[in-house]
Design a protein around this motif. Sequence first.
Motif, short mmCIF file in Angstrom:
data_model
loop_
_atom_site.label_atom_id
_atom_site.label_comp_id
_atom_site.label_asym_id
_atom_site.label_seq_id
_atom_site.Cartn_x
_atom_site.Cartn_y
_atom_site.Cartn_z
N THR A 221 58.85 9.09 10.91
CA THR A 221 57.61 9.49 11.59
C THR A 221 56.46 9.38 10.61
O THR A 221 56.49 9.94 9.51
N TRP A 222 55.42 8.65 11.00
CA TRP A 222 54.32 8.35 10.09
C TRP A 222 53.62 9.63 9.64
O TRP A 222 53.29 10.49 10.46
N PRO A 223 53.37 9.77 8.33
CA PRO A 223 52.68 10.97 7.82
C PRO A 223 51.22 10.98 8.24
O PRO A 223 50.47 10.06 7.94
N THR A 224 50.82 12.02 8.94
CA THR A 224 49.48 12.08 9.52
C THR A 224 48.39 12.13 8.46
O THR A 224 47.24 11.75 8.74
N GLU A 225 48.71 12.58 7.25
CA GLU A 225 47.67 12.71 6.22
C GLU A 225 47.10 11.37 5.79
O GLU A 225 46.02 11.31 5.20
N PHE A 226 47.81 10.26 6.11
CA PHE A 226 47.31 8.95 5.72
C PHE A 226 46.42 8.33 6.80
O PHE A 226 45.87 7.25 6.59
N GLY A 227 46.29 8.98 7.93
CA GLY A 227 45.37 8.53 8.96
C GLY A 227 45.73 7.19 9.57
O GLY A 227 46.89 6.80 9.61
N GLY A 228 44.70 6.47 10.05
CA GLY A 228 44.92 5.19 10.71
C GLY A 228 45.06 5.34 12.21
O GLY A 228 45.06 6.45 12.75
#
Length: 376
Positions: A221-228
């Motif tokens: 699951t993509w880490p939200t802190e990196f945004g995008g």
Amino acid sequence: MRTTSIRRAAVPGISVLALALTACGPSSTDSGSEGGSGDTSAAASSEDLSGELAIGGASSQESAQNAWIVGFGEVAPDVTVTYDPVGSGGGRENFISGAYPMAGSDSYLTDEEGELADATERCNGEAPIEIPNYVSPIAVIYNLEGVDNLQLSPKTLAGIFAGEITKWNDPAIVKDNPDANLPNETITPVHRSDESGTTENFTDYLDAVAPDVWTAGAVETWPTEFGGEAGKSTSGVVQVVTDAPNTIGYADASQAGGLGQASIKVGEEYVAPSPEAAAQILKVSPRVEEGSDVNMAVDLDHKTTEAGTYPIVLTSYLLACQSYQDQNEADLVKGYISYILSDEGQQIGSEEAGSAPLPDDIRSEATSIVEKISAG
């Protein structure tokens, strides 16, 4: 969720292949491959099967599954196969719960979250079968006007997705592309919104080659802190990158369409994604430590410097049980997987979905495992 159910779609060469398969008797062992797996006989006997096989899992396998379903429908006309591209996590969950008799996953079962133990319990106390069926490069796809041959070194790629490199004309990207006309535009990285084996394989690469830049480790699951920006499933990521200029994402190369695909630096060269370059990594990667005699999963060597090897690879697996309570279910699982591993199945996967055909020795080993599937 989208479910794919195809019986007679037009895939070039399928009818001819089906005739060749059904012309072989059950005792035939001449498969035409060095592995000598005898897979044509398994496909030929499928014409006696009947029933429904509802499976699902990794969305990266969707194109290949579409083609395999068509081909299998020719040799087993009384079987309806459906594949729901719910993602690798959903595939494993449904397999463990018993909702799917088999599933596709871009990551193998581990003991870290109890999946392997749960799958063993689901499979009547026997180790679950984990065999590779699909090898494909994970392409770094991009939509950047005027740049046809983007090149990226590992740390530069990690910096982009970690949010540290934000402009297309950043010095790090310029260094990798001295002859390109890079615009002064903001980069928009695009990632998967759902739990994804493709994400896990992609972040596993970033973690291996640039852990000081990519600090989130290998995650599904993509880490939200990196945004995008985010897109659901492989097709969702491809759609977002297609629709929005100055974007960059990651997706199974077979579904990248007409988007740009970056070449990744390996050693002293930049290697473009291709099935052949992706297959090379299997030759330098060790088997997983927590394996069994029915587990063929590998730990990919992302840091290889082997010439001509593309390092960001999706090795997708089929999960199944060694035995089932129901004889027909066992026969359907065995028949369908045997078709996928057959000469014809591997050829169709390559032609229609861009996957790399499995090396003969790997395919032969997988076939010998699948032949033991039984009921009771």
